[in-house]
Design a protein around this motif. Structure first.
Motif, short mmCIF file in Angstrom:
data_model
loop_
_atom_site.label_atom_id
_atom_site.label_comp_id
_atom_site.label_asym_id
_atom_site.label_seq_id
_atom_site.Cartn_x
_atom_site.Cartn_y
_atom_site.Cartn_z
N GLY A 130 0.80 -1.21 0.00
CA GLY A 130 0.00 0.00 0.00
C GLY A 130 0.83 1.26 0.00
O GLY A 130 0.48 2.22 0.68
N GLY A 131 1.88 1.24 -0.75
CA GLY A 131 2.69 2.44 -0.83
C GLY A 131 4.02 2.18 -1.50
O GLY A 131 4.22 1.17 -2.16
N VAL A 132 4.92 3.14 -1.28
CA VAL A 132 6.22 3.10 -1.93
C VAL A 132 7.31 3.24 -0.88
O VAL A 132 7.25 4.14 -0.05
N PHE A 133 8.29 2.35 -0.91
CA PHE A 133 9.45 2.46 -0.03
C PHE A 133 10.51 3.26 -0.78
O PHE A 133 10.83 2.93 -1.92
N VAL A 134 11.01 4.30 -0.12
CA VAL A 134 11.98 5.17 -0.80
C VAL A 134 13.23 5.31 0.08
O VAL A 134 13.12 5.55 1.29
N GLY A 135 14.37 5.15 -0.52
CA GLY A 135 15.63 5.40 0.18
C GLY A 135 16.00 6.84 -0.05
O GLY A 135 16.35 7.23 -1.16
N THR A 141 12.08 5.69 3.91
CA THR A 141 10.70 6.13 4.18
C THR A 141 9.69 5.27 3.45
O THR A 141 10.03 4.50 2.54
N PHE A 142 8.47 5.43 3.86
CA PHE A 142 7.35 4.78 3.21
C PHE A 142 6.33 5.86 2.88
O PHE A 142 5.87 6.59 3.76
#
Lengths: 756, 702
Positions: A130-135, A141-142
């Motif tokens: 239900g989202g995007v994991f970002v470095g 972050t999510f």
């Protein structure tokens, strides 16, 4: 006229050949001309039977640093417009994530959407849950998008922070969902991160400076999977779920196992007693840098490419493949093909993906500076698709719309893209409670028992694991499975959390008699997840296998598991290795036994204490220097002496030649009284130092403290009149300052403010 | 329907109760403490709150202060219902305890309850939390906008009752500044305010360390407010933000504390007395009371106050935890005994070899290690081994144990020219490691030995001998390049040698050009002016590196470079760079290999030569080790364990025992010296750069 123009041409050509980098040579930058995407494709040496299309290019995308597929076969691309060079980036919110969709499967995107353009420097991406994991150092972050409307539901949620940016081209990158339901990522050697959930105290954070890490999306836990490497920027799992990383500078290819410690570029290992890292598995050389790693597990390319590892070579400007041949518990990585030469010095292959139609997608950062020291072609970047000639359009996938049963069926799909996407959805549904667990488990168990190959069996097993359907009991059954990889992963999954006593008993039996070195490797990995006492019986069995002596992994992995126990139980360690059959373990144990210990708390570098001194010291010094606080204490910190030149004293040392150690306090000097600062100080036998007293940053007294200035009792008494500050608040600072740089220790026998 | 009505009635009742009780009762201040963060004595949320609450309660004013026992937002929010003001001291941003409670808290604020946020609690996430903070207290600390340096502002009196009874003061703290304030300043009054200098922005850009907005603001000399008071519109309550509070000890500062106490009173709607809130200075003991349980905390709060940790899942211990568990230190004597007993009994040659090899590498660099019990017996057994290798390793081990017979054997090899060169060198090396006293008298002879000369010169580094400078310098003119380099290195490694080297420089026995830069730097640190007065300044550093880069850029234009000579440049490279750097497969390995570097780019060369420490990985930082017997070693750290460290020095790799070390210091600077270019004449700089920009090796000039 004609001759003149010829001359100019000759001059121009001459100057470019003189300084331009040559294809196939190590270089960091070139003066390559800017080719349009079409011109670039025209220069590519596209292998027979393949086509290359420009999926997307500037101005649609710019500075692409990472990309990934979602469950609808759309590409999410991170455009890092904050990047300046390895040392700097801007902080404006200009980094963007776009979603590009190719609705007709022709290899060129048709629609685009901005998911967010409100980010700063980002370097890794994964979609799921239900989202995007970002470095986005300092954070991992999510960005939630629960309803999947391609719009963030809110600001990024910080899952982990403390990620460093010491080298901006070595930050967290190359996210990939592992077969076990963890999200994996890479980290480079010159960036130092202290990772923890927000608010975690420094002491409880996990340090990583080179290695592979992982994050569990539902357990919300962070682990280091393996340590070492250089600036790994590519990580994937082969058909058997074995991890492989591609690297720069050091040899390029590593088989990465849980708990492994690998060849590390330039820096000592975190644990100085590693002694022997796991080396590369390659038997050939490429030029230095690589970006991306994907095993070809699709269904469109000719069969020979199946299981070959595709990687971009940044200095050779080529798409290369390596072929892995099993050897013991590991592999030998041989050169496969120079699959495709780009013939463009500005092509910088950062990353790879394989798509739902079986194509290979290449992310090209696109710049003449291939090492990230500059951006010479701003706002450029391309995604190319390499596909077999004449490929027919596929029906666009929509994994989330499928039923549970359909997701199970996809575990058998010949293109691993579907397998992986379906497994992720099974995991998500299990986590949200919407999965029909009974049916799915039955379907997967059936697949596990009927599958004809290791790869297929493993896919059933991994899916069972991510939905939480592998009970301890079931895994114990699987420890007896005929397939060595099933046994190996059973060991791994039983050790996700600490293995029970029953599991450990089974491990001992396997360690003794399992014929597979792969299983023995997984047992060695599992050791590091047990407490020291529990490791011995399994170690004793594993160290019997003389046939593993030449294995690239096993003896070293056993050492990593054993080393921390040697100092506490040398006798037991020696017993085990001498009664075992592994000379490496015997040698390293003997070496470890005689090579002393680290201080209880490993300190990196010298022991100096910039900033406020430890609370313990502040308390200790109160008896001698009441009200003062010690700051910036250099070598050894504050040291108390019960007896120093006939009295109690404490010792400080300047932080550096320029930066003194200080004692400070805020003082209210009383009115109508005589107030004196009374100091009693001494020096090191072989040194002297400068004492300075400052009030509100102004020097009010200074004095060399050394053999020539002290009195007969080797102490110097100094009195500084503070009466002129009567009625005022002052910041009083006493400096232990270096006057040269030899034994600058200051000894304090008293520091009191007396009002009379 | 019924339930809705009753809820409505109930809440009406509460509101009535509050308004009616206010007149009669004391103003109530509720302190909320966040969970622990940071190290001991920083961010002491609970302890700080307790100090303040205690003083409010002792003030004799119409105020009653309560510190909530839970850490974080109260589980039972009713405790906030009758508060007149709420003080929040805890973690900010994503970890702010109000984030999940924005709505509930906003309800309180809308009722007119005051709020005080201390330090990190002023930091809100952009968006809804930030917007709410603006409504409640007119400003907040915003990432990528505000910064958090430690600095010492000087606060002047402001015209506001919070300043009642406070004289101007100055305190060092992590004062965040450049807050995000309401666009419309109505109701806002700066309370603590000063102009920070550029030194507060030394860190590079980052969410809390710097950004272009704050840089511009500081460059413009704008005043920054680190504490402010806010009156919400229409008299709907008051807010106060205070960005200090990092340093727990600061609560001892009377003015600092009084500002905070006055402000709390003010937000509670109570008139601040003309002399402010009276309060006693906390004693040192009080400062160390009630601290949060943190690693290294000097004191622990009563067990009842420590929140119970959630049941942790069983987890394998980490590397660090294992280290701490292994409390029993390795007992060197016991370890050796254990190993010797094994060697006594083990029959298998391969096991013997493995143990011997392991022991030798573990004892590398050690000397006079006291032998295991009955070593004589063990040695005899090994000496009788059928394996020549076992015999040899046992012999080497005996040397480490200071066994005189083994040392005699090595000494015998030294003088025996019939022994292979490699074996003689290895014998010399091991005798140096052992600091064998018998070696001292033989070294002089070895200085004339063709095979051992180089090692003999270096041996004087390890073995102090007052005659060494004369012995070496007498031969200096006849030494080859390598020998000269080894002589200069050795003579710069001890203070008493270095003085002789300076004299030789003065007397021109050693030409200035024989001193490579890294040695010049080491000598200038060792001797200071005594060296620089003869040699000249080594670190002639321009303050402004950018200016220096510009200078060289002008000096190195194409026109000028046309005259430069790459072959002469190679000569300079050999002298200045090659000790540490490889180019075209030739040179040292201390610094990075330059062959593949971005040498073609002039800016790259200039930046790395003029400002090599701008961003230096640990691997290239300079480590200086002073040994107890007066040796000074300079290099980079190659490896380290509990007993020894291995130093990559320019001439060789050196193992130093930790017990021999007097001091060591890791410079934040690169091993690469900064003053390289300014030390060279301009023509030489041009030649060197020309050489660095070549694509193929060139010949040295004749």
């Amino acid at each position: 006229m004609k001759t003149v123009s010829l001359l100019i041409i000759a001059l121009v050509t001459g100057s470019t050949t003189a300084s331009a980098a040559v294809l196939g040579e190590q270089h960091r930058t070139s003066d390559a001309p800017f080719l349009t995407p079409r011109e670039a494709v025209a220069k590519m040496a596209i292998p027979e039977g393949f086509d290359v299309s420009i999926f997307a290019a500037e101005p649609t995308i710019g500075e692409p640093i990472a990309f990934t597929f979602d469950d609808r076969g759309r590409i999410w691309v991170v455009e890092n417009y904050n990047y300046i060079n390895r040392r700097s980036h801007t902080d404006e919110k200009v980094t963007r994530i776009q979603i590009l969709e190719d609705t007709d499967s022709d290899g060129v995107f048709d629609t685009k959407k901005t998911f967010t353009d409100d980010l700063t420097f980002s370097s890794g991406i994964a979609v799921g849950f239900g989202g995007v994991f970002v470095g986005a150092p300092p954070n991992f972050t999510f960005i939630p998008d629960a309803d999947g409307d391609d719009k963030p539901d809110g600001p990024p949620e910080i899952l982990l922070d403390g990620w460093g940016t010491n080298d901006r081209h070595e930050t967290l990158n190359s996210f990939i969902w592992g077969p076990d339901g963890w999200l994996y990522g890479c980290h480079g050697v010159f960036t130092e991160s202290h990772v923890g959930k927000p608010g975690t105290a420094m002491a409880d954070r996990t340090f990583i400076d080179a290695g592979i890490w992982r994050w569990h999306p539902t357990k919300k836990t962070f682990e280091i999977f393996a340590r070492g490497l250089s600036n790994p920027w590519g990580f994937d799992f082969n058909d058997q779920g074995q991890g492989f990383a591609t690297c720069c500078v050091i040899p390029h290819l590593f088989h990465v196992v849980q708990g492994g410690v690998y060849h590390k570029q330039s820096k000592p290992h975190l644990n100085p007693y590693i002694y022997d890292y796991i080396p590369t598995i390659r038997d050939h050389k490429h030029l230095s840098a690589h970006g991306g790693a994907r095993f070809y597990l699709g269904d469109a390319f000719p069969a020979k490419y199946r299981d070959q590892l595709f990687m971009c070579n940044i200095h050779q400007h080529q798409l290369l493949t390596d072929v892995m041949t099993p050897k013991g518990s590991s592999y030998v990585g041989s050169h496969g093909e120079d699959f495709m030469s780009m013939n463009d010095l500005a092509w910088v292959g950062f990353s790879l993906e394989t798509g739902p139609e079986g194509a290979v997608y290449i992310l090209d950062w696109h710049d003449t500076d291939v090492c990230g020291n500059a951006i010479n072609f701003p706002n450029s970047g391309r995604i190319y698709r390499v596909m077999t000639k004449g490929a027919k359009p596929i029906k666009r996938p929509n994994i989330r719309s499928l039923t549970d049963v359909q997701l199970v069926a996809l575990q058998n799909h010949p293109n691993d893209w579907y397998v992986r996407q379906a497994r992720l959805h099974l995991q998500m549904r299990a986590a949200s409670g919407s999965l029909n667990r009974t049916r799915v488990t039955a379907g997967l168990e059936k697949l596990l028992s009927t599958a004809k190959s290791s790869g297929k069996r493993l896919r059933a097993m991994w899916a069972l694991q991510v939905i939480g359907a592998l009970s301890e009991e079931r895994l114990h059954q699987l420890l007896s499975h005929d397939d060595e990889y099933i046994r190996a992963f059973s060991v791994q999954f039983l050790s996700e959390e600490k293995a029970s006593q029953t599991s450990q008993n089974r491990f001992v039996a396997l360690a003794e008699s399992d014929e597979s070195s792969v299983v023995r490797l997984y047992l060695a990995s599992a050791l590091q997840r047990l407490s020291p006492e529990e490791r011995w019986p399994i170690l004793a069995k594993l160290s019997q296998h003389a046939e593993d002596n030449d294995d690239n992994n096993i003896p070293r992995m056993l050492w990593y598991a054993m080393e921390p126990m040697v100092p506490a139980q040398p006798e037991q360690a020696l017993d085990i290795v001498v009664n075992g059959n592994m000379p490496k373990l015997q040698q390293l144990t003997a070496r470890r036994m005689v090579s002393g210990d680290l201080p209880a708390q490993p300190q990196r570098g010298r022991k100096v204490y910039p900033g406020r001194g430890a609370a313990k010291w502040q308390r200790q010094i109160q008896g001698i220097a009441p009200g003062f606080e010690a700051w910036d204490v250099g070598l050894l910190g504050v040291v108390m002496h019960r007896e120093f030149r006939n009295q109690t004293a404490f010792q400080t040392h300047p932080l550096s030649r320029e930066k003194p150690s200080i004692l400070k306090q805020h003082v209210e000097v009383p009115k109508g009284k005589t107030t004196t600062l009374k100091l009693r100080v001494s020096h090191h036998q072989h040194g002297d130092w400068q004492l300075r007293v400052l009030a509100n940053d102004k020097v009010i007294a200074e004095q060399i403290v050394g053999p020539k200035t002290v009195s007969k009792d080797e102490w110097l008494n100094v009195a500084v009149d503070l009466s002129r500050f009567a009625g005022e608040h002052i910041d009083l600072t006493l400096e232990n300052r270096a006057n040269n740089w030899a034994n600058e220790w200051g000894y304090w026998g008293g520091a009191r403010i007396v009002s009379e | 329907m019924k339930s809705v009505l009753s809820t409505l009635l109930a809440s009406l009742f509460v509101v009535l109760a509050i308004s009616s009780s206010q007149a009669a009762e004391k103003a109530k201040v509720v302190f909320i403490s966040g969970k622990p963060s940071h190290g001991p004595m920083s961010h002491e949320h609970r302890a700080g709150n307790m100090i303040l609450a205690k003083r409010l309660n002792q003030s004799g004013l119409d105020v009653e202060a309560v510190v909530l026992p839970d850490l974080g937002y109260p589980k039972d929010p009713s405790v906030l219902q009758d508060a007149d003001t709420i003080v929040v001291f805890g973690t900010g941003h994503g970890g702010h305890l109000l984030n999940p409670q924005l709505k509930a808290f906003d309800g309180l604020m809308k009722k007119g309850v005051g709020v005080v946020m201390i330090h990190w609690a002023t930091e809100a996430v952009k968006g809804e939390p930030g917007d709410k903070f603006l409504e409640w207290m007119g400003g907040f600390c915003d990432l990528d906008w505000s910064v958090n340096p430690h600095w010492t502002p000087k606060f002047k009196r402001q015209n506001h009752e919070i300043w009642n009874g406070v004289n101007p003061f100055s305190v060092n703290d992590e004062w965040y500044y450049h807050m995000r304030f309401l666009d419309d300043p109505t109701g806002l009054t700066p309370i603590l305010t000063d102009v920070p200098g550029p030194e507060t922005l030394r860190r590079s850009d980052g969410p809390r360390s710097g950004n272009r907005h704050v840089r511009r603001s500081v460059a413009n000399g704008e005043t920054q407010h680190v504490a402010w008071a806010y009156e919400r519109p229409d008299g709907k309550g008051r807010g106060f933000g205070f960005t200090g509070g990092h340093v727990h000890m600061n609560w001892r500062h009377d003015a600092y504390r009084k500002i905070m106490l006055n402000a709390i009173l003010w937000t509670a709607g109570v008139e601040v007395p003309r002399n402010g809130v009276p309060s006693s200075t906390p004693t040192i003991d009080e400062m160390y009371s009630n601290l949060d349980p943190k690693k290294g905390s000097p004191a622990r709060p009563p067990a009842s106050a420590i929140p119970k940790p959630a049941a942790a899942r069983p987890q394998a211990p980490s590397f660090q935890q294992l280290r701490q568990q292994a409390v029993r230190p390795l007992d060197a004597k016991r370890s050796l005994d254990l190993l010797a007993r094994r060697l006594d009994t083990v029959e298998d040659v391969s096991v013997q070899l493995a143990l011997l090899e392991g022991m030798l590498s573990g004892l590398q660099g050690s000397r006079n290690v006291s032998p295991p019990s009955n070593w004589g017996v063990t040695k005899a057994r090994l000496a009788a081994s059928r394996s020549r290798k076992v015999q040899q390793l046992a012999q080497e081990l005996s040397q480490v144990f200071g066994d005189q017979a083994a040392i005699e054997a090595a000494l015998a090899k030294l003088g025996d020219v019939s022994v292979k060169s490699a074996e003689r060198r290895s014998a010399l090396k091991s005798l140096v490691t052992l600091r064998a006293p018998e070696l001292k008298e033989r070294l002089e002879r070895l200085l004339n030995d063709e095979v051992l000369q180089l090692e003999a010169i270096r041996a004087y580094g390890a073995m102090a001998d007052s005659r060494a400078p004369k012995l070496i310098l007498d031969r200096y003119a006849r030494l080859d390049f390598q020998g000269k380099r080894a002589a200069v290195e050795t003579l710069s490694s001890r203070k008493e040698y270095a003085d002789a080297l300076v004299l030789a420089l003065k007397g021109k026995t050693v030409p200035r050009s024989d001193i490579p830069t890294y040695i010049a730097r080491s000598l200038s640190e060792l001797l200071g002016e005594r060296f620089t007065s003869v040699f000249g300044d080594v670190q002639a550093l321009a303050e402004d590196k950018e200016q220096l880069i510009d200078k060289y850029r002008d000096l190195l234009t194409d026109k000028h470079m046309a005259k430069a000579d790459a072959r002469k440049g190679r000569e300079t490279f050999e002298l200045v760079c090659a000790a540490c750097h490889q180019l075209y497969g030739h040179g040292g390995k201390i610094g990075p290999d330059l062959t593949g570097s971005n040498r073609g780019d002039l800016d790259y060369i200039l930046l790395n030569m003029i400002d090599p420490s701008a961003d230096v990985p640990d691997a290239y930082k300079q480590l200086t080790v002073n040994t107890k017997d007066g040796r000074v070693l300079v290099g980079t750290l190659a490896a380290e364990d509990g007993q020894r460290l291995e130093l990559n020095t320019v001439g060789q790799k050196i193992t130093v025992l930790k017990r021999d070390i007097e001091s060591r210091s890791m410079s934040p600077l690169s091993m690469m010296p900064e003053g390289l270019l300014p030390a060279l004449p301009e023509s030489q700089v041009r030649d060197l750069v020309k050489y660095l920009q070549t694509t193929h090796q060139v010949e040295l000039p004749n």
